[in-house]
Motif scaffolding. Sequence first.
Motif, PDB file in Angstrom:
ATOM      1  N   ILE A  86       0.842  -1.192   0.000  1.00  0.00           N
ATOM      2  CA  ILE A  86       0.000   0.000   0.000  1.00  0.00           C
ATOM      3  C   ILE A  86       0.880   1.246   0.000  1.00  0.00           C
ATOM      4  O   ILE A  86       1.784   1.376   0.816  1.00  0.00           O
ATOM      5  CB  ILE A  86      -0.925   0.014   1.225  1.00  0.00           C
ATOM      6  N   GLN A  87       0.632   2.155  -0.920  1.00  0.00           N
ATOM      7  CA  GLN A  87       1.332   3.429  -0.901  1.00  0.00           C
ATOM      8  C   GLN A  87       0.944   4.182   0.358  1.00  0.00           C
ATOM      9  O   GLN A  87      -0.181   4.090   0.830  1.00  0.00           O
ATOM     10  CB  GLN A  87       0.928   4.266  -2.122  1.00  0.00           C
ATOM     11  N   THR A  88       1.851   4.958   0.911  1.00  0.00           N
ATOM     12  CA  THR A  88       1.510   5.723   2.099  1.00  0.00           C
ATOM     13  C   THR A  88       1.719   7.214   1.884  1.00  0.00           C
ATOM     14  O   THR A  88       2.190   7.928   2.762  1.00  0.00           O
ATOM     15  CB  THR A  88       2.320   5.239   3.318  1.00  0.00           C
ATOM     16  N   SER A  89       1.378   7.695   0.721  1.00  0.00           N
ATOM     17  CA  SER A  89       1.311   9.131   0.486  1.00  0.00           C
ATOM     18  C   SER A  89       0.447   9.405  -0.727  1.00  0.00           C
ATOM     19  O   SER A  89       0.506   8.681  -1.726  1.00  0.00           O
ATOM     20  CB  SER A  89       2.695   9.746   0.262  1.00  0.00           C
ATOM     21  N   TYR A  90      -0.361  10.449  -0.635  1.00  0.00           N
ATOM     22  CA  TYR A  90      -1.239  10.818  -1.738  1.00  0.00           C
ATOM     23  C   TYR A  90      -0.498  11.605  -2.808  1.00  0.00           C
ATOM     24  O   TYR A  90      -0.874  11.591  -3.971  1.00  0.00           O
ATOM     25  CB  TYR A  90      -2.402  11.640  -1.189  1.00  0.00           C
ATOM     26  N   PHE A  91       0.593  12.292  -2.420  1.00  0.00           N
ATOM     27  CA  PHE A  91       1.301  13.152  -3.363  1.00  0.00           C
ATOM     28  C   PHE A  91       2.704  12.628  -3.665  1.00  0.00           C
ATOM     29  O   PHE A  91       3.365  12.022  -2.819  1.00  0.00           O
ATOM     30  CB  PHE A  91       1.433  14.571  -2.810  1.00  0.00           C
ATOM     31  N   VAL A  92       3.145  12.902  -4.889  1.00  0.00           N
ATOM     32  CA  VAL A  92       4.531  12.691  -5.280  1.00  0.00           C
ATOM     33  C   VAL A  92       5.064  13.996  -5.856  1.00  0.00           C
ATOM     34  O   VAL A  92       4.299  14.919  -6.168  1.00  0.00           O
ATOM     35  CB  VAL A  92       4.673  11.560  -6.324  1.00  0.00           C
ATOM     36  N   THR A  93       6.381  14.081  -5.985  1.00  0.00           N
ATOM     37  CA  THR A  93       7.004  15.261  -6.573  1.00  0.00           C
ATOM     38  C   THR A  93       8.196  14.818  -7.401  1.00  0.00           C
ATOM     39  O   THR A  93       8.579  13.646  -7.388  1.00  0.00           O
ATOM     40  CB  THR A  93       7.433  16.254  -5.473  1.00  0.00           C
ATOM     41  N   LYS A  94       8.795  15.753  -8.132  1.00  0.00           N
ATOM     42  CA  LYS A  94       9.980  15.450  -8.934  1.00  0.00           C
ATOM     43  C   LYS A  94      11.099  16.403  -8.547  1.00  0.00           C
ATOM     44  O   LYS A  94      10.893  17.615  -8.454  1.00  0.00           O
ATOM     45  CB  LYS A  94       9.684  15.586 -10.437  1.00  0.00           C
ATOM     46  N   LEU A  95      12.279  15.844  -8.315  1.00  0.00           N
ATOM     47  CA  LEU A  95      13.470  16.631  -8.027  1.00  0.00           C
ATOM     48  C   LEU A  95      14.588  16.210  -8.971  1.00  0.00           C
ATOM     49  O   LEU A  95      14.639  15.057  -9.408  1.00  0.00           O
ATOM     50  CB  LEU A  95      13.938  16.421  -6.584  1.00  0.00           C
ATOM     51  N   THR A  96      15.474  17.140  -9.278  1.00  0.00           N
ATOM     52  CA  THR A  96      16.658  16.822 -10.071  1.00  0.00           C
ATOM     53  C   THR A  96      17.855  16.714  -9.147  1.00  0.00           C
ATOM     54  O   THR A  96      18.131  17.624  -8.361  1.00  0.00           O
ATOM     55  CB  THR A  96      16.912  17.895 -11.141  1.00  0.00           C
ATOM     56  N   PHE A  97      18.556  15.579  -9.241  1.00  0.00           N
ATOM     57  CA  PHE A  97      19.720  15.306  -8.396  1.00  0.00           C
ATOM     58  C   PHE A  97      20.990  15.426  -9.232  1.00  0.00           C
ATOM     59  O   PHE A  97      21.104  14.820 -10.300  1.00  0.00           O
ATOM     60  CB  PHE A  97      19.647  13.893  -7.818  1.00  0.00           C
ATOM     61  N   GLY A  98      21.966  16.197  -8.737  1.00  0.00           N
ATOM     62  CA  GLY A  98      23.264  16.242  -9.370  1.00  0.00           C
ATOM     63  C   GLY A  98      23.327  17.127 -10.590  1.00  0.00           C
ATOM     64  O   GLY A  98      22.353  17.762 -11.003  1.00  0.00           O
ATOM     65  N   THR A  99      24.516  17.132 -11.214  1.00  0.00           N
ATOM     66  CA  THR A  99      24.782  18.020 -12.345  1.00  0.00           C
ATOM     67  C   THR A  99      25.080  17.255 -13.631  1.00  0.00           C
ATOM     68  O   THR A  99      25.478  17.851 -14.627  1.00  0.00           O
ATOM     69  CB  THR A  99      25.983  18.927 -12.013  1.00  0.00           C
ATOM     70  N   ARG A 100      24.876  15.953 -13.598  1.00  0.00           N
ATOM     71  CA  ARG A 100      25.184  15.148 -14.780  1.00  0.00           C
ATOM     72  C   ARG A 100      24.188  15.440 -15.898  1.00  0.00           C
ATOM     73  O   ARG A 100      23.087  15.930 -15.665  1.00  0.00           O
ATOM     74  CB  ARG A 100      25.176  13.654 -14.441  1.00  0.00           C
ATOM     75  N   LYS A 101      24.600  15.143 -17.112  1.00  0.00           N
ATOM     76  CA  LYS A 101      23.730  15.243 -18.281  1.00  0.00           C
ATOM     77  C   LYS A 101      23.642  13.875 -18.952  1.00  0.00           C
ATOM     78  O   LYS A 101      24.678  13.232 -19.171  1.00  0.00           O
ATOM     79  CB  LYS A 101      24.278  16.275 -19.271  1.00  0.00           C
ATOM     80  N   PRO A 102      22.433  13.390 -19.246  1.00  0.00           N
ATOM     81  CA  PRO A 102      21.146  14.042 -18.987  1.00  0.00           C
ATOM     82  C   PRO A 102      20.812  14.055 -17.505  1.00  0.00           C
ATOM     83  O   PRO A 102      21.349  13.262 -16.727  1.00  0.00           O
ATOM     84  CB  PRO A 102      20.167  13.166 -19.770  1.00  0.00           C
ATOM     85  N   ALA A 103      19.923  14.961 -17.126  1.00  0.00           N
ATOM     86  CA  ALA A 103      19.589  15.142 -15.721  1.00  0.00           C
ATOM     87  C   ALA A 103      18.874  13.911 -15.166  1.00  0.00           C
ATOM     88  O   ALA A 103      18.133  13.226 -15.877  1.00  0.00           O
ATOM     89  CB  ALA A 103      18.699  16.378 -15.565  1.00  0.00           C
ATOM     90  N   PHE A 104      19.133  13.637 -13.897  1.00  0.00           N
ATOM     91  CA  PHE A 104      18.433  12.558 -13.211  1.00  0.00           C
ATOM     92  C   PHE A 104      17.322  13.198 -12.384  1.00  0.00           C
ATOM     93  O   PHE A 104      17.586  13.863 -11.385  1.00  0.00           O
ATOM     94  CB  PHE A 104      19.387  11.772 -12.315  1.00  0.00           C
ATOM     95  N   SER A 105      16.075  13.043 -12.825  1.00  0.00           N
ATOM     96  CA  SER A 105      14.925  13.715 -12.205  1.00  0.00           C
ATOM     97  C   SER A 105      13.839  12.696 -11.875  1.00  0.00           C
ATOM     98  O   SER A 105      12.836  12.577 -12.583  1.00  0.00           O
ATOM     99  CB  SER A 105      14.367  14.796 -13.143  1.00  0.00           C
ATOM    100  N   PRO A 106      14.021  11.955 -10.795  1.00  0.00           N
ATOM    101  CA  PRO A 106      13.057  10.910 -10.468  1.00  0.00           C
ATOM    102  C   PRO A 106      11.822  11.450  -9.770  1.00  0.00           C
ATOM    103  O   PRO A 106      11.783  12.600  -9.308  1.00  0.00           O
ATOM    104  CB  PRO A 106      13.859  10.023  -9.509  1.00  0.00           C
ATOM    105  N   VAL A 107      10.807  10.609  -9.695  1.00  0.00           N
ATOM    106  CA  VAL A 107       9.604  10.885  -8.920  1.00  0.00           C
ATOM    107  C   VAL A 107       9.834  10.380  -7.500  1.00  0.00           C
ATOM    108  O   VAL A 107      10.329   9.276  -7.294  1.00  0.00           O
ATOM    109  CB  VAL A 107       8.377  10.189  -9.539  1.00  0.00           C
ATOM    110  N   LEU A 108       9.490  11.212  -6.521  1.00  0.00           N
ATOM    111  CA  LEU A 108       9.629  10.850  -5.112  1.00  0.00           C
ATOM    112  C   LEU A 108       8.288  10.971  -4.416  1.00  0.00           C
ATOM    113  O   LEU A 108       7.504  11.881  -4.705  1.00  0.00           O
ATOM    114  CB  LEU A 108      10.642  11.752  -4.401  1.00  0.00           C
ATOM    115  N   VAL A 109       8.025  10.073  -3.503  1.00  0.00           N
ATOM    116  CA  VAL A 109       6.830  10.171  -2.674  1.00  0.00           C
ATOM    117  C   VAL A 109       7.038  11.307  -1.670  1.00  0.00           C
ATOM    118  O   VAL A 109       8.109  11.433  -1.072  1.00  0.00           O
ATOM    119  CB  VAL A 109       6.581   8.846  -1.930  1.00  0.00           C
TER     120      VAL A 109
END
Length: 450
Positions: A86-109
Amino acid sequence: MSQIKMLLNSLLHLLLHIIPILYQANAFSMKIIPIDSPHLQILPKSFTVKERHHFLRNISLSRAFYAHKQNAKLGINSISSPLSNIQTSYFVTKLTFGTRKPAFSPVLVLDISADQTWIQCADCNPCFKLNATFPVEESSSYMRLDPSDTRCSPTIVYNGTCGFDSTFGSGHAQGYMGTDTFIFNETSGYFPNIAFGCGTNNDGFGFGSDPANIIAGVHGLGTGPRSMMTQLDIDTKGRFTYCIPSGNNVSTILFGDEAIISGDTARKLQTIGMNPKARYHLYLDGITVQETRLDIDPTLFELDDQKFSKGFFIDPSATFTVLTYSAYIKLKGALLSYFAKYTWDPLPSNTTIFDLCYPYVPDPSRGQAYPSVTFNFIKSPYKGAGIVKLLFDSKNIFGNFAISKGFCLQMLPTADLKDGPSILGAFQQKNLQFLFDINNRLLSFVPKKC
């Protein structure tokens, strides 16, 4: 060569501390996306409407169980998966980590109650299924965090560096802490030297059950030394605001100087205190239906600051409001009495995912209307501080999620007969703007079309 590489990384790390300041302001924002948003495709495509709504319901119950340290039973009843999924959060967001190219921008709960932000990194074992993990070695701006760093609190040593140990729902993540540059959105600028966790030992996470899973970890908005709010205090100033729109549309959290709120004669701005002993705990004194204050013992909402097994918390990570059973049953009784004057009988509780549903809707032409529901908060814990009333729009209390015609009470009871935590969920917060002033322990709110 390794020494030269370490020297170059240190110099680059120093530059990343200096240069991005030119692009920063004392304000930034972050998009938050409902987990059932059609833009994400996180929920299984095989879900029926009933399964989808059951999934959202279980988020709220598991938030009370896990995030607020509940030890009592909550009546969680999963349709398609065990509790561990069971997921335990209604919202997720996206953040960009680091300075590499292409950018690493995963979805986080998004977890408003958690201090720790962490993502699964490429050297994990075991790992949860994920379409892409953070390639630590490819980010030249990444550095391990020393255990002596003030952000390494509580001090956890993991393979000689600062470590973390975090639970989320029934999942458990463990690994090392490091720092890197964060980007919250396209216009916020760079935020270097932000400490976060690299999960290398991750187990029990339901959001990793599909190889195409895009959720890489958890973003915490707590108030401890490891949290984003504390690390970026000079920018956030301990303030953030959001306004959740109707439906499952994307909304925005604003931080720092952009976190402002105002009202007018038609939309009264009100402010209440938050308990300093527990993050985002409010002093709820009681509930009123129409003009009648319900016979609810106010101690049901008082904080148990030892076990955190009772109290009243504001938590947008929960989909719906959860009330301790003893309070919920009084609210349900008042609503049953109200709708009885229309000679309405509720649907059997085993036919819907919510506890109180009717196969009708009020008809204004026949003098019918939804009842008003008000939460009464003590303005502050000081004697004589007075009561602040939060009157909900009927659309914040009733909805037709479970049935095609008619409506349901969009609140949930715990299964505990004594106490249990209560939480004000996202559905009840819609079309209300909230401003959290963490440094001063204040919460302000005002009705607003979000």
